[in-house]
Design an enzyme around this catalytic site. Sequence first.
Site, short mmCIF file in Angstrom:
data_model
loop_
_atom_site.label_atom_id
_atom_site.label_comp_id
_atom_site.label_asym_id
_atom_site.label_seq_id
_atom_site.Cartn_x
_atom_site.Cartn_y
_atom_site.Cartn_z
N GLU A 116 0.81 -1.21 0.00
CA GLU A 116 0.00 0.00 0.00
C GLU A 116 0.84 1.27 0.00
O GLU A 116 0.39 2.31 -0.45
CB GLU A 116 -0.95 0.01 1.20
N ASP A 117 2.09 1.19 0.48
CA ASP A 117 2.93 2.39 0.56
C ASP A 117 3.69 2.66 -0.73
O ASP A 117 3.85 3.80 -1.13
CB ASP A 117 3.94 2.25 1.71
#
Length: 751
Positions: A116-117
């Site tokens: 997600e990052d």
Amino acid sequence: MSLTTPDSTESGKTKSRAKRPGTKAGASHIAQEEAAPVHGVASITALNAKLAEYLTPAELKKVKEAYRFSDEMHLGQVRKSGEPYISHPIAVAEICADWKLDAQAIMAAFLHDVMEDQDVKKDELIERFGSPVANLVDGLSKLEKIEFQSLVEAQAENFRKMLLAMASDVRVILIKLADRLHNMRTLDFMVAAKQRRIASETMEVYVPIAHRLGLNNIYRELQDLSFSHLYPLRYRTLGKAIKAARGNRREVVKKILESVKGTLAMAGLQAEVYGREKTLYGVYKKMRNKHLSFSQVLDVYGFRVVVDTVPNCYVALGTLHALYKPMPGKFKDYIAIRKLNGYQSLHTTLIGPYGTPVEFQIRTQDMHRTAESGVAAHWLYKNGESNLSDLQQRTHAWLQSLLDIQQQTGDSAEFLEHVKVDLFPDSVYVFTPKSKIIALPRGATALDFAYTIHTGIGDHTVGVKINNDTAPLRTELHNGDIVEIITDTNSRPSPTWLSFVRTGKARSAIRHHLRTINLGESVELGAELLSQALSALGIDPVLPDHTIEKLLGESSAKSLDELYADIGIGKRMAALVARHIFGLMGISADMLPSQALGGSELDPVTIYGSEGVSVQLSPCCLPIPGDTIIGQLRRDQGLVVHTIECLPAQRLRAKEPDRWIPVQWGSDLNRRFDCRIRLLINNEKGILARVAAEIGESDANITYVGMDEDDENMMTQLRFTIQVTDRVHLAHLIRNLRKVAGVNRVERERG
């Protein structure tokens, strides 16, 4: 409750992020981590030492690769504390290492934020680290950029994804709990509003999950951490009080320890005895629930006695009861009937020195491991796996129930609602007629029991026997009850069941049935309600195609019939949908007519009492034709009709006025309606027969009889549920009953 997303609140990372670095860029952070302590992790070297205790060299090599990759991906990111972001994955991995989770779980702990990052794709993780690790990371990652109608919907869907991943691999939730624990430990660096929001979410969702899985150490720490951020002043004040009390009670604790150790030794028992202090939140909860001051909470300290065998648990219990007097009603045997999360111990409260109540927990070493580590004990103590098989089976059964609920649930917010219903720490234990033990949440009913056995049994339930006596389906179960379910293949779930079932499985199964089997009725009612709401706003109920297209796009409904059905079962409110349509047509909300605000000026909905699942006559007041009535739109129960005098309805209406609409009785109602009456009679021979005969002669049916005796006044109170056609019929019946010899009073019972 709002669920927070990891990148915005949990991790505490800064908004600025570096682009994904090359493969050589992470070396500087590795050196930094080895040089400086990071929130409980002395260094990556110290973590490696923990892992080396139980992982093979080949597994350690793979873990190191995952660490390096994570460090590279997070290069340039820092936490709110100012530390390199890699400090967080290291801390999460250390918590997992304390449980001795396997190499795949440790690798996933290092990698849990990279998807997600930094937009690392699942395929890349599969190629580098294998499918099991990639699946764990995917289960821990929020959904990719899908457009949701609201933040709450997006957060609920993310949570559903995590729970369903957990259902196939429990390591997902273990890593997530480790992640949440470290974020809670470092929450001081967040702004106060986010601290409260994250703490509230932790207390409401993650604390019950930790308890449900038997992770008592994390359960207690998360409780205290959440308490400290939700009520900081209370936390500090109570902490000071307990610190002061330690000195005052030190002699008492010392005296009890010495006495207990000496007594057990004289009995020939090898036992570990140690005192434990209630958590701050445990003390606060007891003060709040029992309305006590701190000085009145006497059992701040308790004691654990750990022995070698199960029989010695009971020997130790008898020895302690000979030493101090037990308090009546304060003994619980969780060894014979273990808790839902696998917990086993004997609990007893004794009157110690100076009249102080003292709680003792007596258990074996294996029980102690399970009590502290829950399902994680499966990894911690693999040699004792056979002893933990029952716990693993119970956990698997609960996780499987999540999949069952998922299949029956319409949306993510509803799924989360059902799961939260099942996350209750207290349980009751009941028996099937064949003596199988079934654990249910406290407050569960006989119908919950039926659905716990099997959805098909619950759907076809028509009656129940509790301890061989016939009882209503809504009867709340208690420890030790023997429950027998009576079924009929022609029986179907009723919407009124939703008003008293407690478990998520029962609730989701009933809603699934109502949503699918009775779709036509719900669509018809919803269309009528929306048409009336639109007419009240001066809008033609026949909407143009482009407005319908916009409405469906913004409501997440797949068709107009689905939207009507949602309105018909109370999931959406017709007045609010009409107001939304008003906005879609380019007219601002402040131009709405006054009747759009409360629905009080809408034309009444006509009911006939035979609409089936879409319209329910409320059991609290049992309206009958002739009563002045009002309707409440309840989520997934359709339209619930109350009498205008009904006190519960008046309280609910004050809280949610937008959910109430005017209703009226139709004509030619060719059916009978339930009604309750109460009689005060002389306690004399033959009176019940005379009353029943009069009810029959008045052309009313009896469906229930109850009796309360008053020995002092020689009076008996009879309660009947009868079936009448309307208020006129009821008035005629009451007049006739008042003429019966021995009847002192007759009145309609409304609550």
